[in-house]
Design a protein around this motif. Structure first.
Motif, mmCIF file in Angstrom:
data_model
loop_
_atom_site.group_PDB
_atom_site.id
_atom_site.type_symbol
_atom_site.label_atom_id
_atom_site.label_comp_id
_atom_site.label_asym_id
_atom_site.label_seq_id
_atom_site.Cartn_x
_atom_site.Cartn_y
_atom_site.Cartn_z
ATOM 1 N N THR A 120 16.539 58.591 16.606
ATOM 2 C CA THR A 120 18.097 58.825 16.802
ATOM 3 C C THR A 120 18.531 58.680 15.492
ATOM 4 O OG1 THR A 120 18.129 58.264 19.180
ATOM 5 C CG2 THR A 120 20.270 58.486 18.051
ATOM 6 N N ALA A 121 19.468 59.741 15.028
ATOM 7 C CA ALA A 121 20.389 59.413 13.924
ATOM 8 C C ALA A 121 21.670 59.726 14.070
ATOM 9 C CB ALA A 121 19.910 60.572 12.816
ATOM 10 N N CYS A 122 22.554 59.269 13.261
ATOM 11 C CA CYS A 122 23.889 59.388 13.789
ATOM 12 C C CYS A 122 24.541 59.893 12.463
ATOM 13 C CB CYS A 122 24.467 57.955 13.919
ATOM 14 S SG CYS A 122 24.335 57.264 15.383
ATOM 15 N N ILE A 123 25.382 60.950 12.646
ATOM 16 C CA ILE A 123 26.268 61.638 11.494
ATOM 17 C C ILE A 123 27.751 61.285 11.657
ATOM 18 C CG2 ILE A 123 24.540 63.471 11.025
ATOM 19 C CD1 ILE A 123 26.554 65.199 12.549
ATOM 20 N N GLN A 124 28.343 60.857 10.571
ATOM 21 C CA GLN A 124 29.677 60.676 10.714
ATOM 22 C C GLN A 124 30.546 62.007 11.118
ATOM 23 O OE1 GLN A 124 30.212 58.155 7.704
ATOM 24 N NE2 GLN A 124 32.373 57.178 8.456
ATOM 25 N N ILE B 278 28.852 60.413 16.160
ATOM 26 C CA ILE B 278 28.272 61.136 17.325
ATOM 27 C C ILE B 278 26.794 60.735 17.079
ATOM 28 C CG2 ILE B 278 30.012 62.674 18.207
ATOM 29 C CD1 ILE B 278 28.993 64.609 16.404
ATOM 30 N N PRO B 279 26.050 60.605 18.192
ATOM 31 C CA PRO B 279 24.734 60.401 18.161
ATOM 32 C C PRO B 279 24.190 61.741 18.254
ATOM 33 C CG PRO B 279 25.499 59.788 20.369
ATOM 34 C CD PRO B 279 26.788 60.255 19.542
#
Ligand code: ADP
Ligand code: 5GP
Length: 202
Positions: free
Chosen positions: A2-6, A197-198
């Motif tokens: 899982t990566a999160c982007i701003q 947001i994931p």
């Protein structure tokens, strides 16, 4: 994985009494944090030596200011120490939508007005170490005559009473310490989960 982007930029409101060191701290912040866009306000006052159009302010006429006011172009606006200032709503919105962190350096009237309208912001009040230190700073800066300085000090006493309307306060006694505290607040706020947001990375 899982990566999160701003997702969205944050609105940072910096305020406090005249002479407390907002401009000094904001300049250091802008020089050190490329994620922040300074919201360039409009003003009807004349440029000071070294100030550049579109960098420090948009310097406009009284008529142009009235036109912007009629068009509802301001997120907030106020008369500060005899001159009119306004934050351009569209510039702030567009920068936030692009994911930029947008910094407002506004007087306490403007700060409270933005806080009443917006849901998501980071508000920081910059305090002087004492009223006597504030008086010295206003004299040392050498931009205002003694009567004007006394007027700003009187205003400062009222403005400080509203400190609890802000989320954070920083005492600007030692400049480097105040700067580190300001950076710490902003860095922590950037990591709040509401700013992400994931997404599932393949
Ligand atoms: P503001 O933008 O809040 O009106 P300024 O940034 O113009 O205030 O600072 C007012 C004066 O105080 C300037 O001359 C600035 O160099 C000086 N100053 C700012 N921070 C400090 C500090 N921590 N200690 C001593 N002088 C300071
Ligand atoms: P200066 O003319 O010395 O740059 O700024 C005077 C005061 O006006 C400062 O307290 C600054 O924070 C405030 N100010 C600058 N731009 C704006 C603005 O767009 N709105 C409001 N309300 N205050 C502003």
């Amino acid at each position: 994985m899982t990566a999160c982007i701003q997702r969205k930029g944050m609105l940072i409101i910096i305020s406090g009494p005249s002479g407390t060191g907002k401009g000094t701290l904001v300049k250091k912040l802008m020089d050190s944090d490329p994620s922040i866009t300074f919201s360039c306000s409009v003003t009807t006052r004349a440029p000071r030596v070294g100030e550049m159009e579109g960098v420090h302010y948009h310097f406009i006429s009284e008529a142009e200011y009235d036109r912007l006011l009629a068009q509802n172009a301001f997120l907030e606006h106020a008369t500060v120490h005899g001159h009119r200032y306004g934050t351009l709503r569209a510039e702030v919105r567009q920068a936030l939508e692009r994911g930029r962190n947008v910094l407002l350096d506004v007087d306490p009237q403007g700060a409270l007005s933005v806080m009443e309208q917006e849901q998501d912001y980071v508000s920081i009040f910059i305090l002087p170490p004492s009223f006597s230190a504030l008086r010295v700073r206003l004299h040392t800066r050498n931009t205002d005559d003694p009567a004007e300085i006394e007027r700003r000090l009187r205003n400062a006493r009222g403005e400080v009473k509203n400190i609890h309307r802000y989320q954070y306060a920083v005492i600007n006694d030692d400049l480097e310490l105040a700067f580190v505290q300001l950076q710490s607040i902003i860095n922590a706020e950037k990591q709040r989960t509401i700013r992400f947001i994931p997404t599932i990375q393949e």
